[in-house]
Every structure is written in C-alpha cells, then in structure tokens.
Design a protein around this motif. Structure first.
Motif, short mmCIF file in Angstrom:
data_model
loop_
_atom_site.label_atom_id
_atom_site.label_comp_id
_atom_site.label_asym_id
_atom_site.label_seq_id
_atom_site.Cartn_x
_atom_site.Cartn_y
_atom_site.Cartn_z
N GLU A 82 -3.14 -5.40 7.07
CA GLU A 82 -2.86 -5.35 5.64
C GLU A 82 -1.68 -4.46 5.24
N HIS A 83 -1.17 -3.65 6.18
CA HIS A 83 -0.12 -2.70 5.84
C HIS A 83 1.07 -2.78 6.79
N VAL A 143 3.56 -0.06 2.89
CA VAL A 143 3.65 -1.17 1.95
C VAL A 143 2.56 -2.19 2.24
N ASP A 144 2.11 -2.83 1.20
CA ASP A 144 1.13 -3.91 1.32
C ASP A 144 1.81 -5.09 2.01
N SER A 160 1.19 -8.21 1.94
CA SER A 160 1.32 -9.41 1.11
C SER A 160 2.35 -9.25 0.01
N THR A 161 2.30 -8.12 -0.70
CA THR A 161 3.17 -7.93 -1.86
C THR A 161 4.47 -7.20 -1.54
N LEU A 162 4.49 -6.51 -0.39
CA LEU A 162 5.62 -5.66 0.03
C LEU A 162 5.89 -4.54 -0.96
N ARG A 163 4.85 -4.14 -1.69
CA ARG A 163 4.95 -3.01 -2.62
C ARG A 163 4.28 -1.79 -1.99
N VAL A 206 1.89 1.17 -1.18
CA VAL A 206 0.43 1.25 -1.35
C VAL A 206 -0.09 2.51 -0.67
#
Length: 140
Positions: free
Chosen positions: A52-53, A111-112, A114-117, A119
């Motif tokens: 996930e990361h 970063v996440d 999936s979203t590349l934001r 986290v």
C-alpha cells in the motif's frame, strides 16, 4: 540512541560503479542507499503495508570517509531514526569490514501506492522497525 532494528544490506559493486580514478563514483552511493532503505522497508514492514505504500527520497546528506573499490565486500547498515507524519528519517552506514566508507543521513516521504499522495504510516506499522522496549518513545 533509539532502539531501531538495524538492517544489513550487502552492496554489489559493478564495474560501471568505478570512475576514472579507479574507485566507486560518488553517485553510486546514492543508488546503494536507495536500494538498502527500500530493502529495509520490505524486510521489516508487514506485507500489506509494503503493497500500500511507496517511498520517495527527499534528501540525502553523504559524508565520504574512504574510497571503495571494485573487489570490496561492502555492507550498508540501515536504521530508521524516526517517523514524523509522512516523513521518515534514516541513517545508513556503508562499511568494508570495520572501516566506515560513508555515512548517509536521508529523509523520505511515504506515499499511498494508489493516489501517490503523502500518507502517514500507522503506529502498528512503525513499531515493526523498533525493538519492543522502545514502546514509550515519541518516534512512533
């Protein structure tokens, strides 16, 4: 000093790492640190967290101590110093036997996948990187 669990990463030196002076080019150390830190993450984090990361390097500060050569047996030892929000701070020491070749302090952003934001890591994930008697410290 924290009770971070050290992670040893054997560094492979390729002929392409050698520069015109006959020793490892400074840029190769960055590749080694990235590989060592990511290997540390995969080795100690739970499988779900690894999936996930992702990690993005923000900063590397390298102190070169001695030159490294093609036939050297080199180990990078990685320690997660602390986590603050989505940022993680690492220390990596690159050695040939007992000789310190380089010391690297680096910061990374989680970063996440999936979203590349950016986290934050959950406390239970961070705990995998510190010995059990480190429970009360603020680094988690």
């Amino acid at each position: 000093m924290s009770n971070a669990i050290p992670h040893s990463y054997p560094v492979g030196i390729d002929p392409d790492d050698i520069d015109f002076m006959g020793h490892v080019n400074n840029a190769s150390y960055l590749k080694w640190v990235q590989n060592a830190v990511l290997d540390h993450w995969r080795a100690l984090a739970p499988a779900e967290a690894v999936t996930e990361h992702l990690w993005v390097a923000l900063k590397h500060e390298i102190t070169y101590r001695k030159p490294t050569f093609l036939d050297d047996e080199v180990i990078a030892t990685v320690l997660l110093e602390k986590v603050q929000g989505a940022r993680a701070f690492y220390e990596t020491v690159i050695r040939r036997g007992e000789e310190v070749l380089a010391e690297v302090r680096s910061s990374w952003c989680c970063v996440d996948a999936s979203t590349l934001r950016p986290v934050r890591l959950a406390r239970d994930v961070i705990q995998h990187f510190f010995a059990a008697d480190d429970e009360g410290e603020d680094q988690r």
